[in-house]
Enzyme design. Structure first.
Site, short mmCIF file in Angstrom:
data_model
loop_
_atom_site.label_atom_id
_atom_site.label_comp_id
_atom_site.label_asym_id
_atom_site.label_seq_id
_atom_site.Cartn_x
_atom_site.Cartn_y
_atom_site.Cartn_z
CG HIS A 1 46.68 42.35 36.30
ND1 HIS A 1 45.99 43.77 36.25
CD2 HIS A 1 46.42 41.75 37.27
CE1 HIS A 1 45.27 43.74 37.56
NE2 HIS A 1 45.58 42.77 38.06
CG ASP B 1 44.42 44.70 32.47
OD1 ASP B 1 45.42 44.00 33.21
OD2 ASP B 1 43.38 44.23 32.56
CG ASP C 1 43.99 44.49 41.45
OD1 ASP C 1 44.66 43.87 41.06
OD2 ASP C 1 42.42 44.67 41.14
CD GLU D 1 43.15 39.81 36.91
OE1 GLU D 1 42.81 38.91 37.33
OE2 GLU D 1 42.98 40.94 36.78
CD GLU D 2 41.65 43.95 37.26
OE1 GLU D 2 40.43 43.55 37.43
OE2 GLU D 2 42.29 44.11 38.27
CD GLU E 1 45.42 39.73 40.79
OE1 GLU E 1 44.95 40.85 41.50
OE2 GLU E 1 45.28 39.64 39.77
CG HIS F 1 38.25 46.54 41.22
ND1 HIS F 1 37.92 45.52 40.74
CD2 HIS F 1 39.80 46.16 41.26
CE1 HIS F 1 38.79 44.59 39.96
NE2 HIS F 1 39.65 45.09 40.53
#
Length: 403
Positions: free
Chosen positions: A96, A98, A129, A163-164, A192, A376
């Protein structure tokens, strides 16, 4: 002192160069193709569900390798499906573009979308990520197709910008579209960040299912001096029973199902009023040893036993999946060991991933990616050396499966 040079005249202006120890600076050595691409991706501010041009960049690189690229837009989500060749097996890399929001930008050492490199680390939101992993996909494909232009089987990339976020219009919809026209993925590597302390120390061979619920327990509002049907008391008793249930015992790869309460809301704002209702949010992360349907039935039996006046809304976030058969897991482990010298542990821990949508269509799925220590977080970063090694791991996986 010999070699000290002429004395500096009194009162002369002297320029002093100061280099802060932790300041990023242009890398004196040329960046590797993988690190350079990862930095380009980080510099695109693709906060979910935005893609911010990442997929256009990827498309240009992939089309130059002979991939047929297809943009799939659903609602406000950008998806890219790229495929090279039509034969089987179809081996796919999934990821992903995003990223999650940055949080307070002033707390970052370096601007979160600058892609600065310092101390052997690439800094920025999405570095681990998972823009770093996507860059590794592409450069692995570049090297592999240059060496093996007539490889057997086919290579695919499935890239989403959802995805997020809610994960509603991304990989799930792409898989629905592929299934509708008869395209089937045989094996999929999800990029991931699966590693714990060192690159390749862990791979994910499955994920738990997730089932959430919002429960409203109704009572009767009244004066607290004249107790009646207090919905908070009833809700607490219900939750105590649900929290004490042994839902299953897990299996060799999965821990037992976990029940967790995430929120309780009640009250009118006054301390002398029994509220008319209480609202509770809870979630179960569950193993393949139980089904979402069985969990719902058990919860509703508990509610009936407590004679609750209630309403409940369920949110099925994803089914559990596990890759226990097929060659992909062992091939991935072999390739990691060949590059890093370590044999990865197999895990199903952590949250969900888009692998759940791909596994549901019958594909073997394994997650192989960089270290997840900063994902994150403020100051997210990834080792540049790890990115280069990860790209080699992906290349070796293609070599094992398609030559």
């Amino acid at each position: 002192m010999a070699g000290a040079g002429p004395p500096i005249p009194r009162g002369a202006l002297v320029a002093v160069l100061y280099f802060p120890a932790e300041t990023a600076h242009p890398n004196p050595m040329p960046l590797t193709p993988t690190v350079a691409l990862a930095r380009e991706l980080i510099r695109r501010e693709s906060i979910t569900p935005a893609d911010a041009g990442c997929q256009a960049l990827l498309r240009a690189r992939l089309e130059a390798l002979g991939f047929v690229c297809e943009e799939m837009h659903f609602e406000n989500v950008s998806n890219l499906w790229a495929r090279r060749a039509e034969a089987r097996p179809l081996v796919v890399f999934a990821g992903h573009t995003d990223v999650v929001p940055t949080g307070p930008r002033e707390k970052w050492r370096f601007a979160p979308f600058a892609g600065e490199i310092a101390g052997g680390m690439l800094h920025g939101r999405g570095a681990a990520d998972m823009k770093g992993g996507i860059a590794c996909f592409v450069t692995a494909c570049e090297r592999f197709t240059a060496r093996c232009p007539e490889h057997r089987g086919a290579i695919g990339l499935l890239i989403t910008s959802d995805e997020e976020g809610v994960a509603r219009w991304g990989t799930r919809e792409v898989m629905n579209a592929l299934e509708a026209r008869g395209e089937r993925i045989d094996m999929c590597v999800v990029g991931e960040p699966s590693s714990a302390a060192a690159l390749g120390d862990t791979i994910k061979v499955g994920r738990r299912g997730t089932l959430g619920a919002t429960l409203r327990v109704n009572g009767k509002q009244g004066h607290i001096a004249y107790p009646g049907d207090n919905p908070i008391h009833r809700a607490v008793r219900i939750l105590a029973e649900l929290a004490g249930i042994e839902w299953d015992r897990g299996n060799d790869n999965f821990p037992p199902t976990s029940f967790q309460v995430s929120n309780i809301r009640a009250g009118t704002g006054a301390t002398n009023v029994i509220p008319g209702h209480a609202e509770v949010e809870f979630n179960l992360r569950y193993s393949p040893e139980i089904t979402g349907q069985a969990i719902r039935a058990r919860v509703e039996r508990v509610l009936a036993n407590h004679e609750a006046d209630y309403a409940i809304e369920w949110d099925a976030g994803g089914l559990p999946f596990e890759t226990v058969r097929g060659e992909l897991v062992e091939v991935a482990a072999d390739c990691i060991e060949a590059v890093t010298g370590r044999r990865p542990a197999k895990s199903t821990a952590g949250g969900t991933s888009d692998g759940r949508f791909i596994a549901a269509a019958g594909a073997q799925v394994v997650e192989v990616g960089p270290v997840n220590a900063t994902i994150h977080q403020i100051d997210e970063c990834v080792s540049t050396a790890d990115l280069d090694d990860l790209s080699v791991i992906y290349e070796k996986i293609l070599e094992r499966l398609l030559t």
